[in-house]
Design a protein around this motif. Structure first.
Motif, PDB file in Angstrom:
ATOM      1  N   UNK A  29      12.467   3.593  -1.455  1.00  0.00           N
ATOM      2  CA  UNK A  29      11.328   4.289  -2.075  1.00  0.00           C
ATOM      3  C   UNK A  29      10.089   3.979  -1.255  1.00  0.00           C
ATOM      4  N   UNK A  30      10.007   4.638  -0.110  1.00  0.00           N
ATOM      5  CA  UNK A  30       8.934   4.337   0.835  1.00  0.00           C
ATOM      6  C   UNK A  30       7.551   4.544   0.226  1.00  0.00           C
ATOM      7  N   UNK A  31       7.372   5.659  -0.492  1.00  0.00           N
ATOM      8  CA  UNK A  31       6.041   5.972  -1.032  1.00  0.00           C
ATOM      9  C   UNK A  31       5.549   4.880  -1.973  1.00  0.00           C
ATOM     10  N   UNK A  32       6.496   4.467  -2.855  1.00  0.00           N
ATOM     11  CA  UNK A  32       6.114   3.453  -3.833  1.00  0.00           C
ATOM     12  C   UNK A  32       5.716   2.153  -3.121  1.00  0.00           C
ATOM     13  N   UNK A  33       6.526   1.781  -2.161  1.00  0.00           N
ATOM     14  CA  UNK A  33       6.279   0.532  -1.424  1.00  0.00           C
ATOM     15  C   UNK A  33       4.948   0.613  -0.657  1.00  0.00           C
ATOM     16  N   UNK A  34       4.733   1.724  -0.012  1.00  0.00           N
ATOM     17  CA  UNK A  34       3.496   1.879   0.766  1.00  0.00           C
ATOM     18  C   UNK A  34       2.264   1.854  -0.163  1.00  0.00           C
ATOM     19  N   UNK A  35       2.394   2.514  -1.345  1.00  0.00           N
ATOM     20  CA  UNK A  35       1.248   2.533  -2.282  1.00  0.00           C
ATOM     21  C   UNK A  35       0.868   1.114  -2.690  1.00  0.00           C
ATOM     22  N   UNK A  36       1.913   0.316  -3.037  1.00  0.00           N
ATOM     23  CA  UNK A  36       1.624  -1.061  -3.467  1.00  0.00           C
ATOM     24  C   UNK A  36       1.059  -1.871  -2.291  1.00  0.00           C
ATOM     25  N   UNK A  37       1.630  -1.676  -1.125  1.00  0.00           N
ATOM     26  CA  UNK A  37       1.162  -2.403   0.065  1.00  0.00           C
ATOM     27  C   UNK A  37      -0.303  -2.064   0.357  1.00  0.00           C
ATOM     28  N   UNK A  38      -0.640  -0.795   0.143  1.00  0.00           N
ATOM     29  CA  UNK A  38      -2.040  -0.393   0.415  1.00  0.00           C
ATOM     30  C   UNK A  38      -2.998  -1.039  -0.583  1.00  0.00           C
ATOM     31  N   UNK A  39      -2.598  -1.118  -1.839  1.00  0.00           N
ATOM     32  CA  UNK A  39      -3.473  -1.795  -2.827  1.00  0.00           C
ATOM     33  C   UNK A  39      -3.715  -3.244  -2.379  1.00  0.00           C
ATOM     34  N   UNK A  40      -2.610  -3.882  -1.986  1.00  0.00           N
ATOM     35  CA  UNK A  40      -2.711  -5.268  -1.511  1.00  0.00           C
ATOM     36  C   UNK A  40      -3.617  -5.341  -0.271  1.00  0.00           C
ATOM     37  N   UNK A  41      -3.430  -4.372   0.613  1.00  0.00           N
ATOM     38  CA  UNK A  41      -4.219  -4.343   1.851  1.00  0.00           C
ATOM     39  C   UNK A  41      -5.700  -4.174   1.555  1.00  0.00           C
ATOM     40  N   UNK A  42      -6.019  -3.333   0.558  1.00  0.00           N
ATOM     41  CA  UNK A  42      -7.443  -3.120   0.212  1.00  0.00           C
ATOM     42  C   UNK A  42      -8.055  -4.429  -0.293  1.00  0.00           C
ATOM     43  N   UNK A  43      -7.292  -5.109  -1.147  1.00  0.00           N
ATOM     44  CA  UNK A  43      -7.784  -6.414  -1.651  1.00  0.00           C
ATOM     45  C   UNK A  43      -8.089  -7.357  -0.512  1.00  0.00           C
ATOM     46  N   UNK A  44      -7.172  -7.450   0.422  1.00  0.00           N
ATOM     47  CA  UNK A  44      -7.336  -8.356   1.566  1.00  0.00           C
ATOM     48  C   UNK A  44      -8.522  -7.912   2.434  1.00  0.00           C
ATOM     49  N   UNK A  45      -8.604  -6.609   2.685  1.00  0.00           N
ATOM     50  CA  UNK A  45      -9.677  -6.099   3.555  1.00  0.00           C
ATOM     51  C   UNK A  45     -11.052  -6.303   2.928  1.00  0.00           C
ATOM     52  N   UNK A  46     -11.148  -6.018   1.615  1.00  0.00           N
ATOM     53  CA  UNK A  46     -12.447  -6.201   0.932  1.00  0.00           C
ATOM     54  C   UNK A  46     -12.862  -7.663   1.014  1.00  0.00           C
ATOM     55  N   UNK A  47     -11.916  -8.534   0.716  1.00  0.00           N
ATOM     56  CA  UNK A  47     -12.250  -9.956   0.723  1.00  0.00           C
ATOM     57  C   UNK A  47     -12.691 -10.418   2.109  1.00  0.00           C
TER      58      UNK A  47
END
Lengths: 419, 252
Positions: free
Chosen positions: A22-40
């Protein structure tokens, strides 16, 4: 039974294959995580830059690396009373200058005054400085935007451009400082404005007026007394060592003197920095909680979709902990993916902040909103923060996957296959 | 014989001249005595004063009305009565000054550099209000001339602050009415010689045996178009003031 190497590889392969289902699902979650990391990481870079700039402002324009004051002066220093002053003599000057770590020393007399332009009056902080030595300790010259540095120790003054604009004063005008002597008697200093400075320290720009030391001493009727000796070191790392060395000097005890690091004057900046760290951490926390919920959701959905598969695996002899391990590896994969995207995004943001920076003056105008800095703010690249956040992202993903994985793994294999 | 007569006449003249000049020395008060008399007239054992301040700052004009209770040089309570400032109060107790603003509902002590600010925006600083020591104790006074101010004969007296004494102004020049011992004019100087403030009395009244200034104008010479008029509407001397008049509790 010990899990063999081949067996381990099988679990990893299974986990990775599940990730690609389920690539889309995985990528969506990874992007949320990535945004958290990038903002911080981006905010963190900005905050580190802000703190460093505040410290530089303090050292380069106000406190130097060290201040030598009378012990009784320090607790009352904000009151700017002309009490507990140091008699400035060559013996003390030599003792301080003789320290190997000391680069330059300047005697300073700080006083309260009212700046008068003939129409209005504003309370300001006055600085009487030895003009030659001050040039070696402070970076006033660097920030001159009109006129030039003191030419002699006559009735000359340098002030912040913002203050000058507010009082409608310019280079060549005469200003009047209304002061009170140690005997509470009014006195005035009428001085020609020789330069205006526009520094990155809002206090200097809007609140300070500099005059030659002898002019201040004469007007305040304090003979050759000063409020503090400002010391600049060759290297900032030598602060503690120099304090130790100076404290050993007998003249320090004889004259009841104390040495203070610039950090002692930076309490408010340090407190602000801590508060900002908490704020940034809080923001990242919220984003990471969202990411964690996403991971829990992903694992639950995977488990539901693969109920029969889990039943089959258990029937084939897979243990509960091995099934949990597969889900954990899957979550770790999301963590790694999110982390890599996050680091890439952060890299772009931090690169921009460290090379181009933010022009606070253009952004905030004349307002400082309580920030201890103004002008151009640059971010700071902190590699270990990148590493720490990357690993934290993976750990969070793995931890978030454990409860739903446990729920999936404890299913009865017979019921699971029949379902 | 003629010689003796001439000597006798000269001797008599000398005695008359000396006695006349002696009378003159006794009659003319010294600068210190004049200023002590001024201090004496200004000193209020106890009083209630209803007054008004008109503060001019460039184009702006503010009017403040107040009632003050005074006991000696050390105690004073001022209540503002004009609509905008009604309820604001100042309390002076020896060397301390507090203020109460009804909006903030809090008592604030005015100290340090705040004392140098103008009281309620006027040209009287809080420090001016705080100075309770008699002028004659702080300054070395000298008569430097005589002049007429608004038709009144005045001594022109210069005061230089005595070394070691705490006083706001290093030098002051006073125009003291020769008969009424009131200040018709006063100039206050910084240590640098710069004129800081000028006070002019425009109206005096004789009240219970003393002449008291009723209308004064103070000019801040460091600021253009900055002036405060102080006018006393009503004054009552030697009042019986309740013991708690000057307590912090009464300030609220």
């Amino acid at each position: 039974m010990k899990v063999s190497g081949v067996y381990k590889m099988l679990l990893v392969k299974l986990a990775l294959r599940n990730l690609t289902r389920h690539k889309r699902r995985v990528i969506a979650i990874a992007i949320i995580l990535a945004i958290g990391i990038a903002v911080y990481l981006t905010l963190d870079s900005l905050m580190l830059g802000l703190t460093q700039m505040s410290f530089d402002n303090l050292i380069n324009l106000e406190t130097g690396h060290l201040q030598v004051v009378k012990q009784k002066y320090w607790p009352e220093r904000e009151d700017l009373e002309l009490e507990n002053l140091i008699v400035w003599e060559s013996k003390l000057s030599e003792k301080i200058k003789n320290q190997q770590t000391v680069k330059a020393v300047v005697p300073q007399l700080k006083f309260a005054a009212k700046l008068n332009n003939g129409i209005d009056e504003l309370p300001i902080t006055g600085y009487g400085l030895d003009i030659d030595q001050a040039a070696q300790v402070f970076q006033l010259k660097k920030y001159i935007v009109a006129g030039s540095y003191f030419t002699d120790s006559n009735y000359q003054a340098i002030l912040g451009k913002k203050l000058a604009d507010l009082m409608e004063l310019k280079v060549g005008d005469y200003l009047t400082l209304l002061v009170k002597t140690a005997e509470e008697t009014f006195n005035t200093i009428d001085a020609e404005i020789v330069a205006l400075v526009n520094t990155q320290n809002p206090k200097v720009n809007s609140n300070y007026v500099y005059v030659p030391l002898n002019i201040a001493q004469n007007a305040l009727d304090v003979d050759n007394k000063i409020s503090q000796v400002i010391v600049r070191l060759k290297y900032e790392e030598e602060v503690e060592e120099t304090i130790k060395q100076l404290k050993k000097q007998t003249i320090m005890q004889e004259k009841e003197l104390a040495v203070h690091s610039w950090r002692d004057s930076a309490e408010s900046v340090i407190a602000m920095s801590k508060a900002q760290n908490i704020e940034t951490g809080f923001m990242m926390g919220i984003i990471l909680i969202i990411a964690a919920i996403g991971i829990v959701n992903t694992v639950i959905l995977s488990a539901l979709e693969r109920t029969k598969e889990i039943g089959m695996m258990k029937a084939l002899g897979f243990k509960k902990k091995e099934i949990i391990l597969i889900f954990m590896i899957e979550a770790a994969g999301i963590g790694v993916l999110g982390g890599i995207i996050g680091l890439l995004l952060s890299g772009v943001g931090v690169y921009y902040l460290t090379t181009v920076g933010i022009n606070l003056s253009a952004l905030l105008g004349e307002q400082t909103f309580g920030l201890p800095v103004i002008g151009h703010l640059y971010g700071i690249y902190a590699p270990w923060h990148f590493g720490f956040i990357f690993i934290s992202g993976i750990i969070l993903s793995v931890l978030a996957s454990i409860p739903p994985a446990y729920w999936a793994a404890k299913k009865d294999p017979v019921k699971a296959i029949r379902s | 014989m003629n010689n003796i007569l001439v000597r006798l006449i000269l001797g008599l003249m000398l005695v008359v001249a000396l006695s006349l000049s002696g009378t003159e020395i006794i009659a003319a008060p010294s600068a210190a005595e004049i200023m002590e008399q001024v201090d004496e007239y200004q000193h209020l054992q106890s009083a209630k004063i209803e007054s008004k301040m008109i503060i001019t700052k460039g184009p702006r004009k503010m009017v403040k009305e107040m009632t003050s209770y005074i006991k000696g040089a050390d105690y004073g309570l001022t209540k503002f009565t004009n609509p905008r400032d009604r309820g604001s109060k100042f309390l002076k107790r020896e060397n301390n000054l507090w203020m109460f603003f009804p909006d903030a509902e809090d008592i604030v002590k005015i100290s340090g550099h705040m004392l140098e600010q103008g009281m309620m925006g006027s040209d009287f600083s809080y420090q001016d209000l705080m100075e309770s020591t008699k002028l004659a104790d702080l300054y070395q006074f000298t008569i430097i001339g005589e002049e007429k101010v608004d038709g009144r004969s005045c001594y022109v007296i210069e005061g230089i602050k005595e070394e070691g004494k705490e006083a706001s102004y290093y030098r002051r020049k006073e125009w003291v009415d020769k008969e009424r011992f009131v200040l018709w004019r006063e100039e206050l100087y910084a240590r640098s010689g710069r004129l800081l403030k000028e006070l002019q009395t425009k109206k005096v009244e004789q009240l219970e045996g003393r002449w008291y200034p009723m209308y004064q104008i103070i000019d801040n010479k460091l600021k253009k178009n900055s002036q405060t008029v102080y006018e006393i509407k009503k004054i009552e001397f030697d009042l019986e003031l309740p013991a708690n008049t000057f307590s912090l509790q009464r300030l609220r």
